[in-house]
Structures are given as C-alpha cells and as structure tokens.
Design a protein around this motif. Structure first.
Motif, PDB file in Angstrom:
ATOM      1  N   LEU A  31     -78.114  -7.197   1.526  1.00 53.27           N
ATOM      2  CA  LEU A  31     -78.436  -7.417   3.222  1.00 53.27           C
ATOM      3  C   LEU A  31     -77.257  -6.721   3.778  1.00 53.27           C
ATOM      4  CD1 LEU A  31     -81.352  -9.325   2.866  1.00 53.27           C
ATOM      5  CD2 LEU A  31     -81.236  -6.727   2.912  1.00 53.27           C
ATOM      6  N   LEU A  32     -76.468  -8.063   3.239  1.00 53.54           N
ATOM      7  CA  LEU A  32     -75.223  -8.528   4.623  1.00 53.54           C
ATOM      8  C   LEU A  32     -74.079  -7.055   4.168  1.00 53.54           C
ATOM      9  CD1 LEU A  32     -74.149 -11.676   3.717  1.00 53.54           C
ATOM     10  CD2 LEU A  32     -74.288 -10.774   6.483  1.00 53.54           C
ATOM     11  N   VAL A  33     -74.287  -6.628   3.182  1.00 51.91           N
ATOM     12  CA  VAL A  33     -73.093  -4.982   3.242  1.00 51.91           C
ATOM     13  C   VAL A  33     -74.390  -4.252   3.820  1.00 51.91           C
ATOM     14  CG1 VAL A  33     -72.912  -3.674   1.541  1.00 51.91           C
ATOM     15  CG2 VAL A  33     -72.058  -5.178   0.777  1.00 51.91           C
ATOM     16  N   LEU A  34     -75.411  -3.811   4.032  1.00 47.34           N
ATOM     17  CA  LEU A  34     -76.493  -3.094   4.567  1.00 47.34           C
ATOM     18  C   LEU A  34     -76.226  -3.758   5.647  1.00 47.34           C
ATOM     19  CD1 LEU A  34     -79.583  -3.119   2.590  1.00 47.34           C
ATOM     20  CD2 LEU A  34     -77.944  -1.202   2.543  1.00 47.34           C
ATOM     21  N   GLY A  80     -73.691  -0.358   8.893  1.00 46.83           N
ATOM     22  CA  GLY A  80     -74.602   0.423   9.660  1.00 46.83           C
ATOM     23  C   GLY A  80     -75.913   0.998   9.299  1.00 46.83           C
ATOM     24  N   TYR A  81     -76.314   0.446   7.496  1.00 43.12           N
ATOM     25  CA  TYR A  81     -77.531   1.151   7.307  1.00 43.12           C
ATOM     26  C   TYR A  81     -78.794   1.316   8.082  1.00 43.12           C
ATOM     27  CZ  TYR A  81     -81.533   1.610   4.057  1.00 43.12           C
ATOM     28  OH  TYR A  81     -82.987   1.818   3.844  1.00 43.12           O
ATOM     29  N   TYR A  82     -78.948  -0.101   9.052  1.00 48.77           N
ATOM     30  CA  TYR A  82     -80.162  -0.366   9.542  1.00 48.77           C
ATOM     31  C   TYR A  82     -80.287   0.586  10.768  1.00 48.77           C
ATOM     32  CZ  TYR A  82     -80.743  -3.664   6.996  1.00 48.77           C
ATOM     33  OH  TYR A  82     -81.151  -4.862   5.656  1.00 48.77           O
ATOM     34  N   TYR A  83     -78.973   1.193  11.453  1.00 45.38           N
ATOM     35  CA  TYR A  83     -79.157   2.091  11.919  1.00 45.38           C
ATOM     36  C   TYR A  83     -78.905   3.930  12.209  1.00 45.38           C
ATOM     37  CZ  TYR A  83     -74.447   0.454  13.537  1.00 45.38           C
ATOM     38  OH  TYR A  83     -73.438  -0.030  13.213  1.00 45.38           O
ATOM     39  N   LYS A  84     -79.199   4.107  11.234  1.00 49.84           N
ATOM     40  CA  LYS A  84     -78.192   5.108  10.120  1.00 49.84           C
ATOM     41  C   LYS A  84     -79.676   6.561  10.794  1.00 49.84           C
ATOM     42  CE  LYS A  84     -80.980   5.600   5.703  1.00 49.84           C
ATOM     43  NZ  LYS A  84     -80.836   5.898   4.576  1.00 49.84           N
ATOM     44  N   ASN A  85     -80.514   6.385  11.073  1.00 53.65           N
ATOM     45  CA  ASN A  85     -81.420   7.263  11.524  1.00 53.65           C
ATOM     46  C   ASN A  85     -80.683   7.160  13.177  1.00 53.65           C
ATOM     47  OD1 ASN A  85     -83.734   7.819  13.345  1.00 53.65           O
ATOM     48  ND2 ASN A  85     -84.025   9.253  11.995  1.00 53.65           N
ATOM     49  N   VAL A  86     -80.320   6.940  13.679  1.00 49.90           N
ATOM     50  CA  VAL A  86     -80.259   7.421  15.204  1.00 49.90           C
ATOM     51  C   VAL A  86     -78.814   7.739  15.124  1.00 49.90           C
ATOM     52  CG1 VAL A  86     -79.067   6.200  17.042  1.00 49.90           C
ATOM     53  CG2 VAL A  86     -81.010   4.955  16.206  1.00 49.90           C
ATOM     54  N   THR A  87     -78.051   7.075  14.471  1.00 48.25           N
ATOM     55  CA  THR A  87     -76.664   7.870  13.757  1.00 48.25           C
ATOM     56  C   THR A  87     -77.317   9.506  13.785  1.00 48.25           C
ATOM     57  OG1 THR A  87     -75.059   5.966  13.462  1.00 48.25           O
ATOM     58  CG2 THR A  87     -74.552   7.942  12.915  1.00 48.25           C
TER      59      THR A  87
END
Length: 340
Positions: A200-203, A207-214
C-alpha cells in the motif's frame, strides 16, 4: 492539484497502513518474537547455565530423560506428562504431550537400565526442543519425590534431590509461550500484514490512487487552474473543464463537457452513515457513481454542472431512461437544450 490528490490518498490510506503495521507488531509480540528463536536455533544444554535458562529456547537429546514423575489432565492432546531430565549436574522438568510419550518412555526405560548397571552408556534417542518456563511449586514437589524414588546416587533424600532441582520445565514444541505451529501461523500472519502495508505504501508513493486523473487530464496546462477554481461538494469537485470525484483513496476525473446526464438514485447507501448515490453518465454512456451526504447537495452539484451550459440532462424519469437506452440521439438533442 496533484498535491491535493496525494493528500486525499494519504489521509485515507495511512490509517490502514498504520493498522497493518500495528497488527503485525501485536502478532509478533504475541509470539514473543519466537521466529527469531527458531531462526537462530535452540540453545544446547552444554551452553547454558541453569540460572540463565528461563525463557530460553533449548534443545537436548531425549536419552537424557530419566523418568516420568507426574501426569495431569484427561486423555488425548489435553493430557500433559512430566519427566525428569538431567541438565549437567542438576535436574530439570520436561512437559510433554502424547506425541512425545513413546520416545520419553523409551528414554526412561534406558535410564533405569543405566542406573541399575545393565547399560554402560546411554544411546542417543533424538533431539527434542522447547521453551523453558517456571515450574509450579506443587509439580516441583512431585519432581523431588520422583527423583528420590529412582535411586540416583547423591539424591537419595528429598533434601539432596531438591538441592539439585532447577525449578523450571521445558515445554516441548513451544516457542515462547505458544506452540511452535501457532507461533509460525502468527508470524506468517504478521508477515502478510507487513507485506500488505508495504504494498500500500508503494501504491501510495507511485501515484496509483490518482492514475485515472493523470490519464484523463494528461498534459492539459489549464487543468491546475480549473481544479483550483472548482467548487468542492462533499466527495466531488465541479470545474468548468473537469469534474473530480473521490472513492476511498482513489481520485477520478471526467471532462465536464462529456457529462450528458446526472441524477440522484432512488435509494440511499448505508456505509458508516446514509449516503446518496449520484449517477453521472458521459456521452459514451459510461457510468460514474459518487456517494454524497444529502439529496440537497446532489441537487446543488447537478445545478452547477448544468450552469456550465454543456449538453446536459438533469434528473431522472422513466421516460428519460428509456430514451437514453433506446434512442440516444433524441436524448442528446434533449441534452443540448441545456445550452440554450
């Protein structure tokens, strides 16, 4: 914008990450960090003085067991039998379950033959391991009686025997205060918690949690200004160019101009409290659902989307739904009326 999205992700994920690390620590504490005893291996009888034994993970050869002196509990795995073990020039107790009875009883028979003079030396019977714990006073008395009954030279009386007794017992197959199997299970669970927390720290850091925005915003230089100018409503921000919304730690973005229909769904969701699902459909018929605290807040959000004067239909009716599903072109013509 990115800093804000990172902050949202951290705020929602760090409690889970901390909880996983805390759970791992508690599991390891519950085993008294027994995994390290297993990794380092047991201490041998010849390497440890009697006064330093308590709490140690130790090993010995079963042949050094002299005799059984007590049996507690009912039959089966709940029954615990106690044996006398030589430890240098002293005696210590062994606590054993039924899986060790055969080898320890064989050791007792061999010891009797040895003390009677029928054997000149003891044959090794295999290594046994366990953790040293305090022996109850009542069991210590039984142990002293058992030693005097064997007829070992130098321990003919209770006083002589007691002088050589160490008030500890070795719980076979125990690491710390847990059976070895349970210690390994707890340790495995702790490692799973640690691995999950690290993942979870790696994610979180990548930026995994806002990759859709990117992916949606891309290199749009105006996105930052649009985000700063957008209006925050509960789990959603409405801007002229983009709509941002949040689900747990994840952030999503939709071009505002692409949202063609929005409405409050009929039934609330019960999460930690009532939340109302707001449905948003884009021109490619993609469905987005955002949970909002109140129906009034949803109405304000939909009004703000409509105020940007893109093709948009606000509110739900069965007729609108049928048109959207069966005659999208007519529905889009209806949506374009919002621009007028």
């Amino acid at each position: 914008m990115t800093d804000y999205l990172k902050k949202v992700s951290r705020k929602r994920m760090m409690p889970k990450i901390i909880a996983l690390f805390a759970a791992a620590l508690l599991l390891l504490i519950a085993t008294k960090f027994g995994i390290f005893s297993l990794m380092l291996g047991p201490t041998n009888a010849d390497e440890t003085a009697a006064e330093d034994l308590l709490g140690k993970y130790v090993s010995f050869d079963a042949s050094e067991s002299i005799a059984a002196y007590a049996s507690l509990g009912s039959s089966g795995s709940s029954k615990m039998q106690y044996y006398v073990l030589t430890w240098g020039d002293k005696y210590i107790s062994i606590s054993a379950t039924d899986e060790y009875y055969n080898v320890l009883d064989a050791a007792s028979e061999q010891s009797q033959e040895y003390y009677l003079g029928d054997l000149t030396e003891l044959s090794p019977l295999g290594e046994l391991k366990g953790t040293v714990v305090k022996l109850e006073d009542e069991l210590k008395d039984f142990m002293v009686s058992g030693i005097t009954g064997i007829g070992i030279p130098g321990a003919d009386t209770a006083e002589e025997a007691e002088a050589h007794v160490i008030g500890y017992t070795i719980k076979l197959d125990y690491v710390g205060w847990l059976p070895q199997t349970l210690c390994l299970v707890f340790t495995a669970l702790a490692l799973v918690c640690i691995a999950a927390a690290i993942a979870l720290l790696v994610l979180l850091s990548t930026g995994y949690y806002y990759k859709n925005v990117t992916a949606v915003v891309g290199n749009d230089k105006n996105a930052e200004a649009d985000f700063e100018a957008s209006t925050l409503h509960d789990q959603i921000r409405v801007g002229k160019k983009y709509i941002w919304y949040f689900k747990g730690p994840k952030s999503y973005a939709i071009p505002t101009a692409s949202v063609v229909w929005g409405y409050c769904e009929a039934n609330p969701m019960v999460v930690s409290k009532y939340q109302w699902p707001m449905a948003l459909y884009t021109q490619d018929k993609s469905y987005h659902c955002v949970h909002i605290a109140t129906k009034d807040e949803i109405n304000r959000i939909l009004s703000e989307i409509a105020a940007h004067k893109y093709p948009f239909v606000e509110g739900y009716t069965s007729a609108k739904n049928k048109m959207f599903q069966t005659d999208y072109q007519a529905f889009f013509e209806l949506a374009k009326e919002n621009k007028q």
